[in-house]
Design a protein around this motif. Structure first.
Motif, PDB file in Angstrom:
ATOM      1  N   GLU A 160       0.570  -1.294  -0.027  1.00  0.00           N
ATOM      2  CA  GLU A 160      -0.265  -0.250  -0.003  1.00  0.00           C
ATOM      3  C   GLU A 160       1.085   1.197   0.062  1.00  0.00           C
ATOM      4  O   GLU A 160       1.833   1.325   1.257  1.00  0.00           O
ATOM      5  N   GLU A 161       0.133   2.465  -0.689  1.00  0.00           N
ATOM      6  CA  GLU A 161       1.091   3.561  -0.634  1.00  0.00           C
ATOM      7  C   GLU A 161       0.128   3.955   0.658  1.00  0.00           C
ATOM      8  O   GLU A 161      -0.907   4.278   0.064  1.00  0.00           O
ATOM      9  N   ARG A 258       8.917   7.544   5.989  1.00  0.00           N
ATOM     10  CA  ARG A 258       9.076   7.168   4.535  1.00  0.00           C
ATOM     11  C   ARG A 258      10.504   6.176   4.801  1.00  0.00           C
ATOM     12  O   ARG A 258      10.444   5.432   3.501  1.00  0.00           O
ATOM     13  N   MET A 259      10.870   6.571   5.486  1.00  0.00           N
ATOM     14  CA  MET A 259      12.466   5.774   5.738  1.00  0.00           C
ATOM     15  C   MET A 259      12.104   3.616   5.773  1.00  0.00           C
ATOM     16  O   MET A 259      13.031   2.781   4.523  1.00  0.00           O
ATOM     17  N   ARG A 260      10.850   3.885   5.882  1.00  0.00           N
ATOM     18  CA  ARG A 260      10.322   1.967   5.804  1.00  0.00           C
ATOM     19  C   ARG A 260      10.338   2.038   4.217  1.00  0.00           C
ATOM     20  O   ARG A 260       9.913   0.391   4.027  1.00  0.00           O
ATOM     21  N   GLU A 261      10.002   2.745   3.670  1.00  0.00           N
ATOM     22  CA  GLU A 261       9.423   3.026   1.664  1.00  0.00           C
ATOM     23  C   GLU A 261      10.878   2.086   1.042  1.00  0.00           C
ATOM     24  O   GLU A 261      11.754   3.079   1.907  1.00  0.00           O
ATOM     25  N   LYS A 262      10.646   1.662  -0.250  1.00  0.00           N
ATOM     26  CA  LYS A 262      11.177   1.787  -1.130  1.00  0.00           C
ATOM     27  C   LYS A 262      12.023   3.024  -1.388  1.00  0.00           C
ATOM     28  O   LYS A 262      10.450   4.305  -1.376  1.00  0.00           O
ATOM     29  N   GLY A 267      15.691   7.150   0.985  1.00  0.00           N
ATOM     30  CA  GLY A 267      14.355   8.121   1.090  1.00  0.00           C
ATOM     31  C   GLY A 267      13.880   8.539   1.648  1.00  0.00           C
ATOM     32  O   GLY A 267      14.417   9.736   1.246  1.00  0.00           O
ATOM     33  N   GLY A 268      13.782   8.430   2.777  1.00  0.00           N
ATOM     34  CA  GLY A 268      13.448   9.073   3.958  1.00  0.00           C
ATOM     35  C   GLY A 268      13.969  10.411   4.088  1.00  0.00           C
ATOM     36  O   GLY A 268      13.850  11.350   4.277  1.00  0.00           O
ATOM     37  N   LEU A 269      16.143   9.875   4.218  1.00  0.00           N
ATOM     38  CA  LEU A 269      16.230  10.270   3.987  1.00  0.00           C
ATOM     39  C   LEU A 269      16.735  11.649   3.011  1.00  0.00           C
ATOM     40  O   LEU A 269      17.627  13.419   3.730  1.00  0.00           O
TER      41      LEU A 269
END
Length: 311
Positions: A160-161, A258-262, A267-269
């Motif tokens: 899920e997005e 968002r760091m848990r997402e690809k 990505g979060g950084l």
């Protein structure tokens, strides 16, 4: 969130709806080089039990088979119309997408429409999608915009997005015309799909994305990866947060979330870096100060409630 094991299979090419219910909806789809995915989107719309009176596909300078595919479908379905736009020479996300959307809006033929939607050319969804959306819109007169939840297939798993329930999916924004005009339409910038929602709330409207087994939206690429690569997309997300007027603490929290997402962690950084890079460089930001005060107050209240374990 539903159990991912219970999610339905992705929609496949469906037969056109028999005697579909025609609704006063205009869909505008800004597209550029979407030949790989566009047939899925076209098949999804023509199979709807509720069909729009007009669907304008704005070709924003494609160099692949995108316009030929649209012409093929338009020859079979008169409600579909290809609208070519002069090629700027590159894909311009955010502001460019909304410029193309507005170009399509200027060429609407059915002026009596009551609903308007922006639909991306890399989506698919089941035949009851629009029917379920209209059922929701008709229940609540203060509901401005709706969407289903967005998923993508990643290595055989349904991902899920994630968005809060009050955030309508940017890939398929369906608005009541009155509400859309009340907020002044979409802002021509990267953060258009956040500014519109908060503007609606400021004016007393509601927006909602909801779980419905007949109303999933399937996104056929990772969000933010349509230009160059996903890393640039996450930097761009950070720049969008800056433009929109995020509170710095909320920007950090959003990046961490968002760091848990690809791409995991990085990505979060990159989102956080993009935000603070704009801050250091004093990049332009949305000049509606009332909106920015409202947004930051909402963000800090939400952040406080999250830390206290409140919903």
């Amino acid at each position: 969130m539903p159990d991912t094991e219970q999610l339905p299979l992705q929609p496949v090419a469906a037969a056109p709806a028999v005697n579909p219910h025609i609704v006063p909806l205009v869909i505008i789809s800004p597209v550029r080089d979407e030949a790989k995915y566009l047939r899925r989107t076209l098949d999804s719309v023509v199979a709807q039990t509720y069909r729009p009176i007009e669907w304008i596909v704005v070709d924003d300078g494609s160099v692949d088979a995108t316009p030929d595919i649209v012409r093929e479908y338009a020859a079979k379905y008169p409600f579909i119309r290809l609208l070519p736009r002069q090629d700027r020479g590159f894909r311009k996300l955010g502001g460019g997408v909304i410029a193309a959307f507005n170009f399509g809006k200027e060429h609407i033929q059915h002026s009596e429409y009551q609903y308007i939607a922006k639909l991306d050319g890399d989506m698919s969804f089941g035949p009851l999608y629009l029917e379920r959306m209209f059922q929701r819109l008709q229940i609540d007169p203060k509901l401005a915009a709706v969407s289903g939840k967005v998923y993508r297939d990643e290595d055989g798993r349904y991902i899920e997005e994630t968005h809060i329930d009050e955030q309508v999916a940017g890939q398929f924004k369906l608005y009541k015309r009155k509400a859309f005009e009340d907020i002044g339409g979409f802002v021509q910038h990267l953060s258009w799909d956040g500014i519109d929602v908060h503007s609606a709330w400021m004016k007393g409207w509601k927006t909602f994305s909801f779980y419905d087994p007949q109303a999933w939206l399937w996104h056929h690429r990772i969000m933010g990866s349509s230009d160059k690569h996903i890393y640039e997309g996450r930097l761009r997300w950070g720049r969008a947060m800056w433009y929109m007027g995020y509170h710095p603490l909320y920007a950090i929290a959003a990046g961490i979330n968002r760091m848990r997402e690809k791409p995991v962690f990085i990505g979060g950084l990159l989102m956080i870096f993009g935000f603070f890079w704009c801050w250091v460089r004093r990049q332009p930001s949305y000049d509606n100060m009332e909106f920015r005060r409202y947004l930051r107050q909402w963000q800090m209240t939400r952040l406080k409630n999250t830390l206290l374990g409140k919903k």
